[in-house]
Write an enzyme that holds these catalytic residues in place. Sequence first.
Site, PDB file in Angstrom:
ATOM      1  N   LYS A   1     -10.356  -0.279  10.466  1.00  0.00           N
ATOM      2  CA  LYS A   1     -10.568  -1.422   9.569  1.00  0.00           C
ATOM      3  C   LYS A   1     -10.998  -2.665  10.336  1.00  0.00           C
ATOM      4  O   LYS A   1     -11.077  -3.756   9.783  1.00  0.00           O
ATOM      5  CB  LYS A   1      -9.273  -1.732   8.799  1.00  0.00           C
ATOM      6  CG  LYS A   1      -8.904  -0.662   7.786  1.00  0.00           C
ATOM      7  CD  LYS A   1      -7.689  -1.085   6.996  1.00  0.00           C
ATOM      8  CE  LYS A   1      -7.045   0.051   6.245  1.00  0.00           C
ATOM      9  NZ  LYS A   1      -7.809   0.496   5.073  1.00  0.00           N
TER      10      LYS A   1
ATOM     11  N   HIS B   1       0.867  -1.177   0.000  1.00  0.00           N
ATOM     12  CA  HIS B   1       0.000   0.000   0.000  1.00  0.00           C
ATOM     13  C   HIS B   1       0.914   1.240   0.000  1.00  0.00           C
ATOM     14  O   HIS B   1       2.015   1.191   0.554  1.00  0.00           O
ATOM     15  CB  HIS B   1      -0.830  -0.056   1.285  1.00  0.00           C
ATOM     16  CG  HIS B   1      -1.918   0.968   1.404  1.00  0.00           C
ATOM     17  ND1 HIS B   1      -1.674   2.263   1.773  1.00  0.00           N
ATOM     18  CD2 HIS B   1      -3.245   0.880   1.206  1.00  0.00           C
ATOM     19  CE1 HIS B   1      -2.820   2.935   1.816  1.00  0.00           C
ATOM     20  NE2 HIS B   1      -3.786   2.114   1.468  1.00  0.00           N
TER      21      HIS B   1
ATOM     22  N   GLN C   1      -4.371  -5.182   7.077  1.00  0.00           N
ATOM     23  CA  GLN C   1      -5.397  -6.058   6.505  1.00  0.00           C
ATOM     24  C   GLN C   1      -5.381  -7.459   7.116  1.00  0.00           C
ATOM     25  O   GLN C   1      -6.124  -8.334   6.663  1.00  0.00           O
ATOM     26  CB  GLN C   1      -5.225  -6.170   4.982  1.00  0.00           C
ATOM     27  CG  GLN C   1      -5.407  -4.868   4.230  1.00  0.00           C
ATOM     28  CD  GLN C   1      -6.856  -4.356   4.238  1.00  0.00           C
ATOM     29  OE1 GLN C   1      -7.779  -5.030   4.672  1.00  0.00           O
ATOM     30  NE2 GLN C   1      -7.042  -3.142   3.750  1.00  0.00           N
TER      31      GLN C   1
ATOM     32  N   ASP D   1       3.188  -4.589   8.108  1.00  0.00           N
ATOM     33  CA  ASP D   1       1.975  -3.801   7.935  1.00  0.00           C
ATOM     34  C   ASP D   1       0.799  -4.774   8.054  1.00  0.00           C
ATOM     35  O   ASP D   1       0.500  -5.524   7.132  1.00  0.00           O
ATOM     36  CB  ASP D   1       2.000  -3.132   6.558  1.00  0.00           C
ATOM     37  CG  ASP D   1       0.688  -2.421   6.234  1.00  0.00           C
ATOM     38  OD1 ASP D   1      -0.249  -2.492   7.057  1.00  0.00           O
ATOM     39  OD2 ASP D   1       0.599  -1.815   5.150  1.00  0.00           O
TER      40      ASP D   1
ATOM     41  N   CYS E   1      -4.651   2.489  -3.787  1.00  0.00           N
ATOM     42  CA  CYS E   1      -3.401   2.953  -3.186  1.00  0.00           C
ATOM     43  C   CYS E   1      -2.276   1.954  -3.406  1.00  0.00           C
ATOM     44  O   CYS E   1      -1.425   1.763  -2.535  1.00  0.00           O
ATOM     45  CB  CYS E   1      -3.554   3.233  -1.695  1.00  0.00           C
ATOM     46  SG  CYS E   1      -4.720   4.529  -1.343  1.00  0.00           S
TER      47      CYS E   1
HETATM   48  C1  PLP Z   1      -2.325  -2.930   3.550  1.00  0.00           C
HETATM   49  C2  PLP Z   1      -2.626  -1.561   4.065  1.00  0.00           C
HETATM   50  N1  PLP Z   1      -1.684  -0.851   4.680  1.00  0.00           N
HETATM   51  C3  PLP Z   1      -1.897   0.364   5.167  1.00  0.00           C
HETATM   52  C4  PLP Z   1      -3.121   0.973   5.039  1.00  0.00           C
HETATM   53  C5  PLP Z   1      -3.292   2.350   5.565  1.00  0.00           C
HETATM   54  O1  PLP Z   1      -4.218   2.399   6.590  1.00  0.00           O
HETATM   55  P1  PLP Z   1      -4.602   3.802   7.216  1.00  0.00           P
HETATM   56  O2  PLP Z   1      -5.104   4.638   6.084  1.00  0.00           O
HETATM   57  O3  PLP Z   1      -5.655   3.478   8.209  1.00  0.00           O
HETATM   58  O4  PLP Z   1      -3.369   4.347   7.833  1.00  0.00           O
HETATM   59  C6  PLP Z   1      -4.143   0.303   4.393  1.00  0.00           C
HETATM   60  C7  PLP Z   1      -5.464   0.944   4.205  1.00  0.00           C
HETATM   61  O5  PLP Z   1      -6.065   0.937   3.177  1.00  0.00           O
HETATM   62  C8  PLP Z   1      -3.897  -0.991   3.891  1.00  0.00           C
HETATM   63  O6  PLP Z   1      -4.855  -1.676   3.255  1.00  0.00           O
END
Ligand code: PLP
Lengths: 409, 134
Positions: free
Chosen positions: A227, A124, A204, A201, A367
Amino acid sequence: MSISNFQDIKKDFPIFSRKINGKNIIYLDSAATTQKPNEVINSISDYYKNYNSNIHRGIYSISIEATELYENARNTLAKFINANSSRELVFTRNATEAINLVANTWIPSNLKEGDSIILTEMEHHSNLVPWQIIAKKLKLNLKFIKIQTDGSLILDNLEELFKENAKFLSLTHVSNVLGTINPIKDIISKAHNHGITTLVDAAQSVPHMSVDVQTIDSDFFVFSGHKMLGPSGIGVLHTKKKILENMEPFLYGGDMISNVSLNDAQWNEIPWKFEAGTPNIVGAIGLGKAVDYLNNLGMSNVHKHEQELYSYAVEKFSDLKEFKIFGLENKNSTGCVMSFSYSDFHPHDIASILDGESIAVRAGHHCAQPLMEKLGVPATTRASFYVYNDESDIDKLFDGLQKVRSVLT
Amino acid sequence: MSDDIYKEIILDHYRNPRNKGKLTDPDISAQDNNPVCGDRISIDITLKDNVVSDIKFDGEGCAISQSSASILTDMLMDKTVDELSKFTKDELLEELGTPSLGPARIKCALLSLKVLKIGTYQYLGTELPEDPEN
Ligand SMILES: Cc1ncc(COP(=O)(O)O)c(C=O)c1O
């Protein structure tokens, strides 16, 4: 086939009683953010009605209670990911902020010009751009673990990548586009053999499966509350104690200090050293309630529910002409996301027409532009599932897609 | 927002785009993309005595962005450069028949107009306003 684990669960989520143009909301965008159950929503108003006060400094009852609620939430979260101690958990705004914290504190103190940070091609933007910036600033190199089109990582040349000046590895546990579950335990163990520090990270993964940070053995582990049924504006950075204790603070100000004179200050203990200023108290409390809710369902049931939904969808959509699910061949996936293409209809058109049926899906690059390039598409449509989805949501999506074809051809 | 943005004229131009392609040696030529969804539009214009004598667009993307480009190019034949620089989004949206596209899709519809403005201002050598399509 019946996916009856969570029958009547939609009743717990007030948004599902809202109608748009007379239609119930079919929410299939939980990978972006999830809906909130009454328990979470009520905990927020309950806090403001009964406990509102600043924490960690009041001598009076409601402040002591509020502090307790906030710190209890930290304990709940720590247990949820099986952290060694709740002192290892720092509350942040979201996963993104947690990643930025590490990039701006640990990295400058530990990496030097010519060192490498290893990432993957499926990240992401949140787990890509912060490293790009710090790499430019400190003259570090970025290297990437490649991905194949089934959505899995190419891992046979890890030893090669981990050699030389590789010092840090940051990778996603689960892909937000394909649902791929990466074998992070193995990858991290190999990285550690080379003295590489690691960040996962887990934005998800934590919402969809049970995780154990001690087994995973990551040095840093980040996720977002919104999430996983929690409020927005609250996230978690888990860090091994030894590392966290030796890190420089990220932001400076109140609450993160132990002693201040006009010209100098000493830092508070972990984790408060990393929580400068009044934190998102109610966010943490709401997230704690979300975890209670998930624990009640049982994370293995959550995972099973999503896999059953995914299988149901795959079966149902196999009848649909020119419908392609990305990463379908990859068996190691959560089942929580289904990215697809449908004939040559553009994802934006698909999403707009589905919106007319009150079906919420995501269209775009999610993203993850580098991953889109790999898949050879500018964008995909993504339906993502969570605890409150059921077969009827997938049936409606199916009907909606028939409508897409009839409108556009 | 719903499928009622897919008016007949939009679907007609989406299925049978007019003026699609490129021109050799155009007087005005520009392209831009919508970073959110990857829609991409280029417009080439040939002028004769300061009047549009030929126009083509090329690109890829959703039905709204592509049909809007097709419709726009249809509207610009025989216009003067001055008229191009003053062409308004209302004229385009009225022709599209969808005045209320909503914030999510309006950018798709106006991408072609933005490209037209970029090309025209470049040709005139004047500075592009901040939101050229508005
Ligand atoms: C794999 C992953 N990492 C990071 C994020 C970023 O999350 P946040 O926008 O809550 O910081 C997301 C959110 O879409 C994600 O799907």
